[in-house]
Design a protein around this motif. Structure first.
Motif, PDB file in Angstrom:
ATOM      1  N   GLN A  89       0.879  -1.182   0.000  1.00  0.00           N
ATOM      2  CA  GLN A  89       0.000   0.000   0.000  1.00  0.00           C
ATOM      3  C   GLN A  89       0.915   1.230   0.000  1.00  0.00           C
ATOM      4  OE1 GLN A  89      -2.313   1.112   3.681  1.00  0.00           O
ATOM      5  NE2 GLN A  89      -3.985   0.221   2.506  1.00  0.00           N
ATOM      6  N   ASP A 138       8.047  11.613   0.894  1.00  0.00           N
ATOM      7  CA  ASP A 138       6.625  11.297   0.600  1.00  0.00           C
ATOM      8  C   ASP A 138       6.453   9.878   0.049  1.00  0.00           C
ATOM      9  OD1 ASP A 138       6.071  14.654  -0.682  1.00  0.00           O
ATOM     10  OD2 ASP A 138       6.007  13.821   1.356  1.00  0.00           O
ATOM     11  N   GLU A 163       5.495   5.411 -11.456  1.00  0.00           N
ATOM     12  CA  GLU A 163       4.436   6.302 -10.948  1.00  0.00           C
ATOM     13  C   GLU A 163       4.950   7.213  -9.835  1.00  0.00           C
ATOM     14  OE1 GLU A 163       1.286   3.602  -9.879  1.00  0.00           O
ATOM     15  OE2 GLU A 163       0.457   3.621 -11.899  1.00  0.00           O
ATOM     16  N   ASP A 165       1.299   5.289   0.004  1.00  0.00           N
ATOM     17  CA  ASP A 165       0.477   6.465   0.357  1.00  0.00           C
ATOM     18  C   ASP A 165       0.361   7.454  -0.797  1.00  0.00           C
ATOM     19  OD1 ASP A 165       1.981   6.195   3.585  1.00  0.00           O
ATOM     20  OD2 ASP A 165       0.007   5.498   2.952  1.00  0.00           O
ATOM     21  N   ALA A 166       1.473   7.693  -1.515  1.00  0.00           N
ATOM     22  CA  ALA A 166       1.430   8.697  -2.602  1.00  0.00           C
ATOM     23  C   ALA A 166       0.619   8.202  -3.795  1.00  0.00           C
ATOM     24  CB  ALA A 166       2.866   9.014  -3.045  1.00  0.00           C
ATOM     25  N   LEU A 167       0.257   6.925  -3.778  1.00  0.00           N
ATOM     26  CA  LEU A 167      -0.593   6.365  -4.860  1.00  0.00           C
ATOM     27  C   LEU A 167      -1.997   6.091  -4.321  1.00  0.00           C
ATOM     28  CD1 LEU A 167       1.913   3.837  -6.550  1.00  0.00           C
ATOM     29  CD2 LEU A 167       1.481   6.242  -7.137  1.00  0.00           C
ATOM     30  N   ASP A 168      -2.379   6.835  -3.290  1.00  0.00           N
ATOM     31  CA  ASP A 168      -3.710   6.642  -2.665  1.00  0.00           C
ATOM     32  C   ASP A 168      -3.956   5.186  -2.258  1.00  0.00           C
ATOM     33  OD1 ASP A 168      -5.046   8.872  -5.181  1.00  0.00           O
ATOM     34  OD2 ASP A 168      -4.238   9.320  -3.167  1.00  0.00           O
ATOM     35  N   GLY A 169      -2.908   4.528  -1.822  1.00  0.00           N
ATOM     36  CA  GLY A 169      -3.053   3.151  -1.310  1.00  0.00           C
ATOM     37  C   GLY A 169      -2.848   2.081  -2.368  1.00  0.00           C
ATOM     38  N   ARG A 170      -2.698   2.511  -3.639  1.00  0.00           N
ATOM     39  CA  ARG A 170      -2.435   1.476  -4.687  1.00  0.00           C
ATOM     40  C   ARG A 170      -1.032   0.926  -4.461  1.00  0.00           C
ATOM     41  NH1 ARG A 170      -4.036   5.709  -7.663  1.00  0.00           N
ATOM     42  NH2 ARG A 170      -2.034   5.888  -8.711  1.00  0.00           N
TER      43      ARG A 170
END
Ligand SMILES: O=c1nc[nH]c2c1ncn2[C@H]1C[C@H](O)[C@@H](COP(=O)(O)OP(=O)(O)OP(=O)(O)O)O1
Ligand SMILES: [Mg+2]
Length: 196
Positions: free
Chosen positions: A72, A112, A104, A74-79
């Motif tokens: 998970q 971050d 990405e 964080d900078a990928l909204d959990g992706r």
């Protein structure tokens, strides 16, 4: 020797469960080739873990453990989350999955790049309520893959306090801190309930 059946085909997980479950013989989906593929269509790790464990428990009429886990970011909204295995496509290729995450994150500064591994272990047994046990492991996403140990996203999962990626750890070092070891600790705190 007592046997533990794990509803997984992932050789990296099988190796780790063999190290973590001392004194048990481990069997997996690789030992049950006639079981049809279990479609992981759940929206959460818990749903997928429960489905894997319950499907095999029903087929063999005995207690089964399953692990659904992933990364998970964080900078990928959990992706990639529950889509970790297939993040770069149906081939479930670890290298492609890691390259997609690195691409990405290419403009994301180091502070971050926080992330975590999550593992949900489900225990299912005929005529018993399925139980779930969760473990996590905090880290950062490195800027390049380093190390050859472990599996999956380990080469890009950086542990600041060790200044190494998960793939640069020995199996023993990984098993002291991984999301899988932490989820198993939760399960083994209830081992009497499961006759382990
Ligand atoms: O310790 C780990 N170190 C690095 N990566 C990891 C780890 N644990 C899970 N992961 C990644 C690999 C895969 O991309 C996904 C698991 O997907 P997940 O569906 O749970 O496993 P899978 O399909 O490989 O085998 P199975 O479903 O038969 O257990 O998360
Ligand atoms: Mg899977």
């Amino acid at each position: 020797m007592k046997e533990i059946v794990i509803a997984t085909q992932n050789k990296g997980k099988i190796a780790e469960f063999k190290q973590l479950f001392h004194g048990f013989e481990i069997r997996s989906l690789l030992d049950y080739p006639t079981i049809p593929d279990i479609v992981e269509d759940g929206e959460t790790f818990a749903e997928n873990a429960a489905k894997k464990a319950e499907t095999l428990a029903l087929h063999i009429n005995q207690m089964v453990i399953a692990d659904d886990s992933g990364l998970q970011v964080d900078a990928l909204d959990g992706r990639p989350g529950v889509y970790s295995a297939r993040y770069a496509g149906e081939s479930k290729n670890d290298k492609n999955n890691m390259e997609k995450v690195l691409m990405e994150l290419k403009d994301v500064p180091s502070e971050d790049r926080t992330a975590r591994f999550i593992c949900l272990i489900a225990v299912a047994s005929p005529n018993q309520e399925t139980k779930l046990y969760k473990g996590t492991c905090e880290g950062m996403i490195a800027t390049e893959a380093r190390g050859a140990n472990g599996f999956g996203y380990d080469p890009i999962f950086y542990i600041p306090e060790l200044d190494r990626t998960m793939a640069q750890l020995t199996a023993e070092e990984k098993n002291k801190r991984s999301h899988r070891a932490n989820a198993l600790k939760e399960l083994l705190a209830h081992q009497r309930e499961w006759g382990l």
